[in-house]
Design a protein around this motif. Structure first.
Motif, PDB file in Angstrom:
ATOM      1  N   SER A 134       0.993  -1.260  -0.150  1.00 10.76           N
ATOM      2  CA  SER A 134       0.015  -0.010  -0.023  1.00 10.76           C
ATOM      3  C   SER A 134       0.716   1.356  -0.110  1.00 10.76           C
ATOM      4  N   ALA A 135       2.048   1.154   0.849  1.00 17.24           N
ATOM      5  CA  ALA A 135       3.004   2.367   1.048  1.00 17.24           C
ATOM      6  C   ALA A 135       3.590   2.768  -0.409  1.00 17.24           C
ATOM      7  N   LEU A 278      -2.056 -14.204   1.368  1.00 24.26           N
ATOM      8  CA  LEU A 278      -1.558 -13.767   0.260  1.00 24.26           C
ATOM      9  C   LEU A 278      -2.588 -13.087  -0.601  1.00 24.26           C
ATOM     10  N   THR A 279      -3.999 -13.559  -0.322  1.00 23.65           N
ATOM     11  CA  THR A 279      -5.161 -12.698  -0.878  1.00 23.65           C
ATOM     12  C   THR A 279      -5.106 -11.461  -0.345  1.00 23.65           C
ATOM     13  N   ALA A 280      -4.913 -11.303   0.919  1.00 31.64           N
ATOM     14  CA  ALA A 280      -4.964  -9.885   1.588  1.00 31.64           C
ATOM     15  C   ALA A 280      -3.883  -9.066   0.898  1.00 31.64           C
ATOM     16  N   ILE A 281      -2.616  -9.524   0.606  1.00 24.87           N
ATOM     17  CA  ILE A 281      -1.459  -8.846  -0.167  1.00 24.87           C
ATOM     18  C   ILE A 281      -2.061  -8.471  -1.438  1.00 24.87           C
ATOM     19  N   ALA A 282      -2.520  -9.475  -2.162  1.00 19.35           N
ATOM     20  CA  ALA A 282      -2.708  -9.085  -3.518  1.00 19.35           C
ATOM     21  C   ALA A 282      -3.778  -8.079  -3.620  1.00 19.35           C
ATOM     22  N   ASN A 283      -4.857  -8.293  -2.656  1.00 17.41           N
ATOM     23  CA  ASN A 283      -6.084  -7.048  -2.461  1.00 17.41           C
ATOM     24  C   ASN A 283      -5.471  -5.614  -2.394  1.00 17.41           C
ATOM     25  N   ARG A 284      -4.170  -5.472  -1.759  1.00 15.51           N
ATOM     26  CA  ARG A 284      -3.379  -4.136  -1.705  1.00 15.51           C
ATOM     27  C   ARG A 284      -3.063  -3.869  -2.844  1.00 15.51           C
ATOM     28  N   THR A 285      -3.039  -4.589  -3.897  1.00 16.86           N
ATOM     29  CA  THR A 285      -2.359  -4.267  -5.386  1.00 16.86           C
ATOM     30  C   THR A 285      -3.437  -4.268  -6.277  1.00 16.86           C
ATOM     31  N   ARG A 286      -3.247  -4.280  -7.735  1.00 15.86           N
ATOM     32  CA  ARG A 286      -4.348  -4.281  -8.609  1.00 15.86           C
ATOM     33  C   ARG A 286      -4.461  -5.784  -8.844  1.00 15.86           C
ATOM     34  N   HIS A 287      -3.847  -6.758  -8.189  1.00 16.99           N
ATOM     35  CA  HIS A 287      -4.268  -8.129  -8.673  1.00 16.99           C
ATOM     36  C   HIS A 287      -5.249  -8.809  -7.552  1.00 16.99           C
ATOM     37  N   LYS A 288      -5.581 -10.006  -7.842  1.00 13.65           N
ATOM     38  CA  LYS A 288      -6.508 -10.808  -7.258  1.00 13.65           C
ATOM     39  C   LYS A 288      -6.205 -12.240  -7.104  1.00 13.65           C
ATOM     40  N   ILE A 289      -6.465 -12.802  -5.936  1.00  9.88           N
ATOM     41  CA  ILE A 289      -6.219 -14.209  -5.955  1.00  9.88           C
ATOM     42  C   ILE A 289      -7.651 -15.056  -6.104  1.00  9.88           C
ATOM     43  N   ASP A 290      -7.525 -15.975  -7.045  1.00  9.61           N
ATOM     44  CA  ASP A 290      -8.997 -16.541  -7.362  1.00  9.61           C
ATOM     45  C   ASP A 290      -8.724 -17.967  -6.759  1.00  9.61           C
ATOM     46  N   LEU A 291      -9.391 -18.362  -5.820  1.00 12.68           N
ATOM     47  CA  LEU A 291      -9.474 -19.894  -5.321  1.00 12.68           C
ATOM     48  C   LEU A 291      -9.695 -20.819  -6.332  1.00 12.68           C
ATOM     49  N   MET A 562      -9.353  -1.148   3.137  1.00 13.81           N
ATOM     50  CA  MET A 562      -8.002  -1.212   2.765  1.00 13.81           C
ATOM     51  C   MET A 562      -7.672  -1.674   1.294  1.00 13.81           C
ATOM     52  N   CYS A 563      -8.520  -2.274   0.831  1.00 15.72           N
ATOM     53  CA  CYS A 563      -8.162  -2.745  -0.466  1.00 15.72           C
ATOM     54  C   CYS A 563      -7.887  -2.009  -1.403  1.00 15.72           C
ATOM     55  N   SER A 564      -7.084  -2.036  -2.531  1.00 13.61           N
ATOM     56  CA  SER A 564      -6.904  -1.374  -3.837  1.00 13.61           C
ATOM     57  C   SER A 564      -8.098  -1.274  -4.713  1.00 13.61           C
ATOM     58  N   ARG A 565      -8.383  -0.041  -5.242  1.00 10.10           N
ATOM     59  CA  ARG A 565      -9.617  -0.039  -5.953  1.00 10.10           C
ATOM     60  C   ARG A 565      -9.119  -0.498  -7.333  1.00 10.10           C
ATOM     61  N   GLN A 566      -8.056  -0.641  -7.909  1.00 13.54           N
ATOM     62  CA  GLN A 566      -7.934  -0.910  -9.290  1.00 13.54           C
ATOM     63  C   GLN A 566      -7.471  -2.248  -9.299  1.00 13.54           C
ATOM     64  N   LYS A 567      -8.300  -3.125 -10.074  1.00 18.20           N
ATOM     65  CA  LYS A 567      -8.262  -4.728  -9.973  1.00 18.20           C
ATOM     66  C   LYS A 567      -7.996  -5.181 -11.312  1.00 18.20           C
ATOM     67  N   GLU A 568      -7.313  -6.085 -11.435  1.00 18.13           N
ATOM     68  CA  GLU A 568      -7.308  -7.114 -12.712  1.00 18.13           C
ATOM     69  C   GLU A 568      -7.192  -8.561 -12.171  1.00 18.13           C
ATOM     70  N   ASN A 569      -7.489  -9.495 -12.836  1.00 13.83           N
ATOM     71  CA  ASN A 569      -7.329 -10.797 -12.352  1.00 13.83           C
ATOM     72  C   ASN A 569      -5.884 -11.447 -12.556  1.00 13.83           C
ATOM     73  N   VAL A 570      -5.501 -12.174 -11.529  1.00 13.09           N
ATOM     74  CA  VAL A 570      -4.378 -12.703 -11.810  1.00 13.09           C
ATOM     75  C   VAL A 570      -4.352 -13.819 -12.993  1.00 13.09           C
ATOM     76  N   ASP A 571      -3.426 -13.825 -14.105  1.00 17.86           N
ATOM     77  CA  ASP A 571      -3.342 -14.723 -14.955  1.00 17.86           C
ATOM     78  C   ASP A 571      -2.955 -16.061 -14.468  1.00 17.86           C
ATOM     79  N   ARG A 572      -3.472 -16.926 -15.046  1.00 22.27           N
ATOM     80  CA  ARG A 572      -2.993 -18.288 -14.800  1.00 22.27           C
ATOM     81  C   ARG A 572      -2.036 -18.671 -15.624  1.00 22.27           C
TER      82      ARG A 572
END
Ligand code: FES
Length: 572
Positions: A134-135, A278-291, A562-572
């Motif tokens: 985030s910082a 890891l999901t929480a960390i990803a949510n601080r970036t523009r990425h997302k963990i998909d179960l 606290m999550c980042s608002r810009q999101k894109e899915n993590v590519d497989r």
């Protein structure tokens, strides 16, 4: 943009005066103008008398400072919250987000051009990396490192997989009071983090595999001289990054890095907590963990590391076998080697320098794995509409397909009161169910998912049963245990509808967890549940913030704002 001491001036309305005042105060510490004109590297201090895992932090800070100064920078150490697993009431997870906020705000508030975060005990590295993401200031992670192993009667022991095994044996009457007391002094023989593949080791391996720390940072034992040299080298590198202004955490934490991290969790037999963090960390970036992606990776990534609780060795053995660089090499094209690292290059450079250790058996190859598939699977079903997790690498194989009768505990206190009652109606084929142990319910989603085997069954030799809950489990634990059932019962999840005597079907192969009760009956039970008001514990302060904003396990349990608002899915 301003750098060094000129950065982020305190607001007095007059920038010149603000700097004048800042310098006047800091000179009280004896700093010269030469020192104050250097690039500044902040270093977090999480030393605490309550945190033995961080007992070597003062030594690592001194080494990191030396490294910063050798490279011409100015180190400045600052305190943040420290969290130890056994000293955080009600549970360390309750405080993770507070630590993340504290660390982020201290990085933002104080003038620094780069930051070194030193942590290790389970929730600390996740909190610190969430803060760093985030910082988004150049950041180097220094894990405190794992403990060395203990010994008892010729047997190698480690915290805390063996803590649980020894305690279960004591409960079953196999180890007496005197011996259990002796073992108590041998399970954690040095400072450092738990030396099995628990959450601390998992997060340190993830940090290294994601390129946030220097090669071998995850595995060098805490008391070793090599760890001190890594801290010095990290200090040097952080000073260089303070000058160059990069790479930034968001340049390191790419889609490839998050995918690599998921591959590594599966391959090391990592902690189930790892996927939440890891999901929480990803949510601080523009990425997302998909179960679903995580589960799919689990079907193709083998477990290669022979460490407890999935295997038999400990972190120091992983280190002496070549550590994370050798693991990445063995994973071959399952890893994206173009991912950047704070060392300045890519994982390709890290893998090229991996040490070959003749005869080692701790890091296996993909053709000779510990297990042909990954450590964890994600389950869905009418009991877990948004998912649940099982670490099947540490489970009893015959229980992975199992239908049994539910024995329900309504809360952690209810479980504690009744689990050992001689008149508890329970058999070895039953399924123990614990609810109200999730992020809001407990609160803080404690590691209560490792329900103890009822004493009377333990005494009959029962070592494992299917246990399910909305809680977490220590990464050091083992057993056929379904965790993170989402949504949790305290948030209206169907776990709240289970009654003792119901049949539950666990089908790990089919990735299902189902309550075998018809929909009409479930609807009737749902209608009977009252409206839940604000619990007494959540009436004020941090508790209220947590209750009102904490997300569910599938979202990482961060605060929703606290999550980042810009999101894109993590590519497989
Ligand atoms: Fe700190 Fe296990 S208690 S890592």
């Amino acid at each position: 943009m301003s750098k060094g001491l000129r950065k982020g001036l305190t607001s007095y309305g007059d920038a010149g005066f603000s700097l004048f005042l800042r310098k006047a105060f800091i000179k009280a510490m004896g700093y010269s103008n030469d020192a104050l004109n250097r690039p500044i590297v902040g270093i977090t201090n999480t030393y605490s008398d309550y945190n033995p895992c961080h007992g070597n932090v003062p030594v690592l800070i001194e080494a990191a400072k030396r490294g910063v100064m050798l490279a011409g920078g100015m180190p400045m150490v600052f305190p943040t919250i420290s969290i130890h697993e056994s000293f955080a009431h009600p549970t360390s997870m309750y405080l993770r987000n507070l630590m993340a906020m504290d660390t982020e705000e201290m990085i933002r508030a104080q003038p620094m051009d780069a930051v070194i975060i030193i942590g290790g005990c389970d929730k600390t590295l996740p909190a610190q990396i969430m803060a760093a993401a985030s910082a988004d200031l150049p950041t180097v992670v220094i894990p405190v490192g794992p403990m060395v192993v203990g010994h008892h009667k010729g047997e190698v022991l480690g915290a805390c997989t063996d803590c649980r095994r020894i305690w279960s044996a004591h409960r079953a009457g196999e180890i007496d009071e005197a011996e259990v007391e002796m073992v108590n002094g041998r399970l954690a023989p040095s400072v450092g983090t738990c030396m099995v593949m628990g959450t601390a080791s998992t997060m340190a391996c993830i940090a290294e595999a994601m390129g946030l720390s220097l090669p071998m940072s995850a595995t060098v034992p805490a008391p070793h001289a090599e760890r001190v040299r890594i801290a010095e080298a990290s200090g040097k590198r952080a000073a260089e990054m303070a000058v160059s202004g990069g790479p930034l955490p968001n340049e390191i934490l790419t889609a490839a890095a998050f995918r690599n991290a998921q591959v590594v969790i599966q391959a090391i037999g990592g902690s189930t907590n790892g996927i939440i963090h890891l999901t929480a960390i990803a949510n601080r970036t523009r990425h997302k963990i998909d179960l679903e992606t995580f589960d799919a990776l689990g079907r193709e990534v083998p477990v290669l590391i022979d460490l407890k609780p999935s295997g038999q060795h400990y972190m120091e053995h992983f280190h002496h076998a070549g550590g994370v660089p050798k693991l990445l090499k063995e994973l071959g094209n399952l890893i994206d080697l173009d991912a950047k690292t704070v060392a300045g290059g890519t994982l390709r450079d890290v893998v090229a320098a991996a040490e070959e250790v003749p005869g080692q058996t701790v890091i296996r190859s993909v053709v000779d794995p510990i297990k042909p598939v990954g450590a964890m699977a994600v389950l869905w079903g009418n009991l877990a509409p948004r998912g649940a997790v099982i670490k099947h690498s540490a489970a009893t194989p015959r229980l992975l397909q199992h239908t049994g009768r539910a024995v329900v505990f309504d809360s952690i206190p209810d479980m504690a009161n009744r689990i050992d009652a001689p008149d508890l109606d329970v058999g070895p084929d039953d399924i123990l169910v614990l609810r109200n142990a999730g992020p809001k319910g407990a609160p803080g989603m404690p590691e209560a998912g490792y329900l103890p085997i009822p004493k009377k069954l333990g005494r009959q030799g029962v070592k494992d049963m299917v246990r399910i809950s909305d809680a977490r489990m220590s990464g050091t634990a083992f057993g056929t245990i379904v965790l993170h059932i989402t949504p949790e019962s305290a948030d209206g999840g169907p776990l709240g509808l289970v009654q003792t005597g119901d049949q539950i079907c666990l089908d790990v192969k089919g990735r299902r967890i189902d309550l075998l009760v018809d929909d009409a009956e479930l609807k009737r039970r749902q209608a009977g549940l009252g409206v839940v008001g604000l619990p007494e514990w959540a009436e004020r302060g941090y508790a209220r913030l947590l209750y009102q904003t904490v997300q569910q396990a599938d979202e990482g349990c961060d605060f929703d704002f606290m999550c980042s608002r810009q999101k894109e899915n993590v590519d497989r």
